[in-house]
Scaffold this motif. Sequence first.
Motif, mmCIF file in Angstrom:
data_model
loop_
_atom_site.group_PDB
_atom_site.id
_atom_site.type_symbol
_atom_site.label_atom_id
_atom_site.label_comp_id
_atom_site.label_asym_id
_atom_site.label_seq_id
_atom_site.Cartn_x
_atom_site.Cartn_y
_atom_site.Cartn_z
ATOM 1 N N GLY A 82 48.314 24.492 30.435
ATOM 2 C CA GLY A 82 48.314 23.301 31.276
ATOM 3 C C GLY A 82 48.532 23.565 32.759
ATOM 4 N N ARG A 83 48.330 24.796 33.201
ATOM 5 C CA ARG A 83 48.594 25.162 34.600
ATOM 6 C C ARG A 83 47.298 25.280 35.408
ATOM 7 N NH1 ARG A 83 51.542 30.402 33.109
ATOM 8 N NH2 ARG A 83 51.233 30.894 35.298
ATOM 9 N N LYS A 84 46.417 24.276 35.278
ATOM 10 C CA LYS A 84 45.100 24.378 35.913
ATOM 11 C C LYS A 84 45.169 24.383 37.429
ATOM 12 C CE LYS A 84 43.572 19.591 36.069
ATOM 13 N NZ LYS A 84 42.641 18.605 35.565
ATOM 14 N N ALA A 85 46.077 23.626 38.044
ATOM 15 C CA ALA A 85 46.157 23.591 39.510
ATOM 16 C C ALA A 85 46.477 24.981 40.053
ATOM 17 C CB ALA A 85 47.192 22.576 39.972
ATOM 18 N N GLU A 86 47.404 25.665 39.422
ATOM 19 C CA GLU A 86 47.783 27.016 39.850
ATOM 20 C C GLU A 86 46.605 27.980 39.718
ATOM 21 O OE1 GLU A 86 50.989 30.475 38.529
ATOM 22 O OE2 GLU A 86 50.939 28.582 37.440
ATOM 23 N N VAL A 87 45.898 27.909 38.590
ATOM 24 C CA VAL A 87 44.761 28.796 38.352
ATOM 25 C C VAL A 87 43.660 28.532 39.373
ATOM 26 C CG1 VAL A 87 42.910 29.378 36.721
ATOM 27 C CG2 VAL A 87 45.271 29.116 35.906
ATOM 28 N N ARG A 88 43.355 27.283 39.610
ATOM 29 C CA ARG A 88 42.282 26.949 40.553
ATOM 30 C C ARG A 88 42.668 27.311 41.982
ATOM 31 N NH1 ARG A 88 40.222 21.283 37.889
ATOM 32 N NH2 ARG A 88 39.537 22.239 35.940
ATOM 33 N N ARG A 89 43.922 27.175 42.322
ATOM 34 C CA ARG A 89 44.384 27.558 43.662
ATOM 35 C C ARG A 89 44.145 29.058 43.889
ATOM 36 N NH1 ARG A 89 48.647 24.764 43.481
ATOM 37 N NH2 ARG A 89 49.973 26.299 42.459
ATOM 38 N N VAL A 90 44.475 29.864 42.886
ATOM 39 C CA VAL A 90 44.243 31.308 42.991
ATOM 40 C C VAL A 90 42.743 31.601 43.020
ATOM 41 C CG1 VAL A 90 44.539 33.539 41.821
ATOM 42 C CG2 VAL A 90 46.452 31.922 41.937
ATOM 43 N N ALA A 91 41.982 30.938 42.174
ATOM 44 C CA ALA A 91 40.523 31.157 42.126
ATOM 45 C C ALA A 91 39.870 30.842 43.471
ATOM 46 C CB ALA A 91 39.907 30.323 41.024
ATOM 47 N N GLN A 92 40.356 29.828 44.157
ATOM 48 C CA GLN A 92 39.790 29.455 45.460
ATOM 49 C C GLN A 92 40.014 30.523 46.511
ATOM 50 O OE1 GLN A 92 41.700 25.647 45.935
ATOM 51 N NE2 GLN A 92 39.868 24.537 45.274
ATOM 52 N N THR A 93 41.027 31.333 46.352
ATOM 53 C CA THR A 93 41.310 32.384 47.337
ATOM 54 C C THR A 93 40.401 33.590 47.161
ATOM 55 O OG1 THR A 93 42.977 33.559 46.015
ATOM 56 C CG2 THR A 93 43.744 31.705 47.393
ATOM 57 N N LEU A 94 39.607 33.625 46.104
ATOM 58 C CA LEU A 94 38.786 34.785 45.798
ATOM 59 C C LEU A 94 37.458 34.799 46.530
ATOM 60 C CD1 LEU A 94 39.393 34.896 41.947
ATOM 61 C CD2 LEU A 94 40.550 36.234 43.713
ATOM 62 N N ALA A 95 37.116 33.710 47.194
ATOM 63 C CA ALA A 95 35.817 33.633 47.893
ATOM 64 C C ALA A 95 35.733 34.625 49.031
ATOM 65 C CB ALA A 95 35.590 32.221 48.420
#
Length: 123
Positions: free
Chosen positions: A110-123
């Motif tokens: 249930g930690r989707k916000a944390e995962v997406r926040r990290v994923a956004q930094t990968l661009a």
Amino acid sequence: MTANDAASTSPRHDRVATEWLTLPEVAELLGETPGRVRRLLDEKALVGSRREGPLRIPSVFFVDDEVLSSLRGTVIVLHDAGFDDDEAIDWLLTPEESIGDAPIEALRAGRKAEVRRVAQTLA
């Protein structure tokens, strides 16, 4: 860091162990037609890999015989960061230091916000 740096196309030994399901197996699991499963793939609600033969989808992308609801948005964020399907799968299944788990495990918790926040930094 580029998408290629974060997720290589070769299988990693530290990845989350998962069964890889074929399209017909996913259709049976979901109680849907193979055509509906293809639409889920087209809509990025699911992501699969053909790198070892026929299209296969990691079983950890399902919870209680349904597609993990937070997967679609996360896959879209990864694609926006330049990841292809194989790289997105590798990133989801590989432990990420900044999350403390593999991203798929965090999504399942249930930690989707944390995962997406990290994923956004990968661009």
